[in-house]
Design an enzyme around this catalytic site. Structure first.
Site, short mmCIF file in Angstrom:
data_model
loop_
_atom_site.label_atom_id
_atom_site.label_comp_id
_atom_site.label_asym_id
_atom_site.label_seq_id
_atom_site.Cartn_x
_atom_site.Cartn_y
_atom_site.Cartn_z
N SER A 131 7.38 -2.08 8.09
CA SER A 131 7.62 -2.37 6.67
C SER A 131 8.37 -3.68 6.53
CB SER A 131 8.47 -1.24 6.08
OG SER A 131 8.95 -1.62 4.82
N TYR A 155 16.11 4.19 6.28
CA TYR A 155 14.65 4.12 6.43
C TYR A 155 14.26 2.83 7.14
CZ TYR A 155 9.80 3.10 5.18
OH TYR A 155 8.49 2.74 5.25
N LYS A 159 12.43 2.01 11.03
CA LYS A 159 11.28 1.14 11.34
C LYS A 159 11.69 0.07 12.35
CE LYS A 159 8.23 3.09 8.68
NZ LYS A 159 7.12 3.83 9.29
P1 NAD Z 1 2.29 9.02 2.96
O1 NAD Z 1 3.50 9.87 2.83
O2 NAD Z 1 1.26 9.06 1.90
O3 NAD Z 1 1.57 9.32 4.36
C1 NAD Z 1 2.29 9.74 5.50
C2 NAD Z 1 1.55 10.91 6.10
O4 NAD Z 1 2.28 11.37 7.25
C3 NAD Z 1 1.43 12.10 5.14
O5 NAD Z 1 0.11 12.59 5.14
C4 NAD Z 1 2.39 13.14 5.72
O6 NAD Z 1 1.97 14.46 5.47
C5 NAD Z 1 2.36 12.77 7.20
N1 NAD Z 1 3.56 13.18 7.94
C6 NAD Z 1 4.86 13.01 7.58
N2 NAD Z 1 5.67 13.51 8.53
C7 NAD Z 1 4.87 13.98 9.52
C8 NAD Z 1 5.11 14.61 10.77
N3 NAD Z 1 6.36 14.88 11.19
N4 NAD Z 1 4.06 14.97 11.53
C9 NAD Z 1 2.78 14.74 11.11
N5 NAD Z 1 2.50 14.15 9.94
C10 NAD Z 1 3.53 13.77 9.16
O7 NAD Z 1 2.81 7.52 3.18
P2 NAD Z 1 2.02 6.15 3.16
O8 NAD Z 1 2.40 5.41 1.94
O9 NAD Z 1 0.60 6.38 3.48
O10 NAD Z 1 2.75 5.42 4.38
C11 NAD Z 1 2.23 5.48 5.70
C12 NAD Z 1 3.20 4.76 6.63
O11 NAD Z 1 3.39 3.43 6.14
C13 NAD Z 1 4.58 5.39 6.70
O12 NAD Z 1 5.02 5.31 8.03
C14 NAD Z 1 5.43 4.52 5.81
O13 NAD Z 1 6.77 4.51 6.21
C15 NAD Z 1 4.78 3.16 6.02
N6 NAD Z 1 4.98 2.23 4.89
C16 NAD Z 1 4.57 2.57 3.63
C17 NAD Z 1 4.79 1.72 2.56
C18 NAD Z 1 4.38 2.08 1.16
O14 NAD Z 1 4.84 1.42 0.22
N7 NAD Z 1 3.52 3.08 0.96
C19 NAD Z 1 5.42 0.47 2.77
C20 NAD Z 1 5.79 0.13 4.07
C21 NAD Z 1 5.57 1.02 5.13
N1 UFG Z 2 11.09 -0.99 -10.22
C1 UFG Z 2 11.34 -0.79 -11.56
N2 UFG Z 2 11.16 0.47 -12.05
C2 UFG Z 2 10.74 1.52 -11.29
C3 UFG Z 2 10.47 1.29 -9.92
C4 UFG Z 2 10.66 0.02 -9.41
O1 UFG Z 2 11.74 -1.69 -12.27
O2 UFG Z 2 10.60 2.65 -11.80
C5 UFG Z 2 11.23 -2.35 -9.68
C6 UFG Z 2 12.21 -2.47 -8.53
O3 UFG Z 2 13.51 -2.67 -9.02
C7 UFG Z 2 11.64 -3.67 -7.76
C8 UFG Z 2 10.12 -3.55 -7.99
O4 UFG Z 2 9.97 -2.74 -9.14
O5 UFG Z 2 12.09 -4.87 -8.35
C9 UFG Z 2 9.37 -2.92 -6.83
O6 UFG Z 2 9.99 -1.68 -6.51
P1 UFG Z 2 9.27 -0.60 -5.56
O7 UFG Z 2 10.18 0.58 -5.47
O8 UFG Z 2 7.88 -0.38 -6.02
O9 UFG Z 2 9.17 -1.38 -4.17
P2 UFG Z 2 10.30 -1.92 -3.19
O10 UFG Z 2 9.93 -3.32 -2.86
O11 UFG Z 2 11.66 -1.68 -3.71
O12 UFG Z 2 10.11 -0.98 -1.90
C10 UFG Z 2 8.83 -0.69 -1.37
C11 UFG Z 2 8.90 0.63 -0.61
C12 UFG Z 2 9.74 0.48 0.62
C13 UFG Z 2 9.21 -0.64 1.44
C14 UFG Z 2 9.16 -1.92 0.63
C15 UFG Z 2 8.54 -3.03 1.43
O13 UFG Z 2 9.47 1.64 -1.42
O14 UFG Z 2 9.68 1.65 1.39
O15 UFG Z 2 8.38 -1.72 -0.55
O16 UFG Z 2 7.31 -2.62 1.90
F1 UFG Z 2 9.99 -0.81 2.51
#
Ligand code: NAD
Ligand code: UFG
Length: 354
Positions: A131, A155, A159
């Site tokens: 991330s 978190y 990572k």
């Molecule tokens: P998500 O929660 O939709 O998908 C994660 C999946 O992992 C889910 O299906 C959940 O059931 C499964 N899971 C959780 N714990 C588990 C375990 N112990 N064993 C087996 N399965 C398990 O999340 P996502 O948005 O698809 O994110 C996927 C990955 O990308 C995550 O590692 C997350 O940290 C990373 N990531 C996501 C974002 C984002 O904004 N969505 C940003 C940066 C990094």
């Molecule tokens: N925001 C609002 N209102 C909301 C939610 C968010 O104004 O209800 C604003 C936040 O303050 C920020 C922007 O929208 O300025 C984006 O916020 P997000 O929560 O959508 O995204 P972040 O960048 O804060 O974080 C996300 C994921 C993290 C990840 C990061 C980088 O939540 O897990 O992107 O990938 F690490």
């Protein structure tokens, strides 16, 4: 023969979109997921989109016996996996502050357990969901991959620590490859409208909140802060279409087959968009209204974050192609045709089966 991949967390938001791109590019994915933040209906939808049956194991990445069952089965039924894509984990920043041990156990412990299983079965390639949050407060923007790693929450540390473990694992000179993908802000959905993001509770992230206001599930969007030093005072982020992100995984897997050691790549567009700009683009693209109210800054938020995208372009041959409008239109198609996510469909499917 098609390359076989293990996809942990394949039932989740990014996992399902990646499964589609993998299958369309000739890979054979097998999923391990405990459905703690997803449901089997999402996989059924991927099967519907691709016309391919997907083998799914329900299990926990932290459990060595669950992992052994998956790897044993693969070995017994043909070839062991050529590579692993590791999505499974917990991802809510606020929750990680309240429950740090649970986050370290699942995200770091799960990665360790998976690598041990890979070693046991001789699997040497992994692509890992990292991330942009590993960079922490920017000392320069755009963030390049050489930016210091300094997360500001548990978190982010899970990572960063997992990346470190992967680096040491990949650098033993035994032909291993670990590719870490540092995602910026994935939003949107598959253009079919059949798969998308399905938050279980109140969304923490901006885009699902916008779509839930538009569909009438929430009264208004709270905009956290309008006094940042940005174009309009609201927070700026690098939003990337989840299908572009999924394509980045195909490129990363292919890169891993031809490289050794550790690498990390940003997956973003390189462009920053403010909260108000995203809200406005969404309203324009979809003709759906989103009421908003300004609130205090969210603790821990930074003013702006966006990616340097050169390294991914040069090394992976990947570049995001889709626009903010595409993200809004596709995200809205998913939300408006599935206002309650997968739940309603999953329940009716369960009822049919009883
Ligand atoms: P998500 O929660 O939709 O998908 C994660 C999946 O992992 C889910 O299906 C959940 O059931 C499964 N899971 C959780 N714990 C588990 C375990 N112990 N064993 C087996 N399965 C398990 O999340 P996502 O948005 O698809 O994110 C996927 C990955 O990308 C995550 O590692 C997350 O940290 C990373 N990531 C996501 C974002 C984002 O904004 N969505 C940003 C940066 C990094
Ligand atoms: N925001 C609002 N209102 C909301 C939610 C968010 O104004 O209800 C604003 C936040 O303050 C920020 C922007 O929208 O300025 C984006 O916020 P997000 O929560 O959508 O995204 P972040 O960048 O804060 O974080 C996300 C994921 C993290 C990840 C990061 C980088 O939540 O897990 O992107 O990938 F690490």
């Amino acid at each position: 023969m098609n390359k076989r991949l293990l996809v942990t967390g394949g039932a989740g938001y990014i996992g399902t979109h990646t499964l589609v791109e993998l299958i369309e590019n000739g890979f054979s994915p097998v999923v391990l997921d405990n459905f703690s933040n997803s449901c089997p209906e999402s996989i059924r939808r991927v099967e519907e989109i691709t016309g391919s049956k997907i083998e799914v194991f329900e299990g926990d990445i932290c459990s060595s016996s669950d992992l052994a069952a998956v790897f044993d089965h693969a070995k017994a039924t043909g070839e062991i996996f050529d590579a692993v894509i590791h999505f499974a984990g917990l991802k809510a920043v606020g929750e990680s502050v309240a429950q740090p041990l649970r986050y370290y156990e699942t995200n770091v412990g799960g990665t360790l357990a998976l690598l041990k299983a890979m070693d046991t079965y001789g699997v040497r390639n992994i692509v890992f969901s990292s991330s942009a949050t590993v960079y922490g407060v920017p000392i320069r923007l755009p963030y390049d991959e050489g930016h210091p790693i300094s997360p500001t929450n548990p978190y982010g540390w899970t990572k960063a620590i997992s990346e470190r473990v992967l680096e040491d694992w990949a650098n033993t000179g035994e032909g291993r490859s670990a590719v870490c993908l540092r995602y910026f802000n994935p939003i949107g959905a598959h253009p079919s409208g059949r798969i998308g993001e399905d938050p279980r509770d109140t969304p923490n992230n901006l885009f699902p909140f916008i779509t839930q206001v538009a569909v009438g599930k929430r009264p208004f969007l709270s905009v956290f802060g309008n006094d940042y030093d940005t174009v309009d005072g609201t927070g700026v982020r690098d939003y990337v279409h989840v299908v572009d992100l999924a394509c980045g995984h195909v490129k990363a897997v292919e890169f891993g087959f031809t490289s050794e050691g550790f690498s990390a790549f940003n997956l973003g567009t390189g462009k920053g968009t403010s909260v108000l700009e995203l809200k406005h683009a969404f309203e324009q693209a979809t003709q759906a209204a989103v009421r908003h109210e300004f609130k205090a800054r969210r603790p821990g938020d930074i003013a702006a974050a966006f990616a340097s995208v050169q390294l991914a372009e040069q090394s992976l041959g990947w570049r995001a192609k889709k626009s903010i409008d595409d993200m809004c239109i596709d995200g809205w198609r998913w939300q408006s045709s599935n206002p309650d996510g997968y739940t309603a469909f999953a329940e009716s499917a369960d009822q049919r089966n009883t």
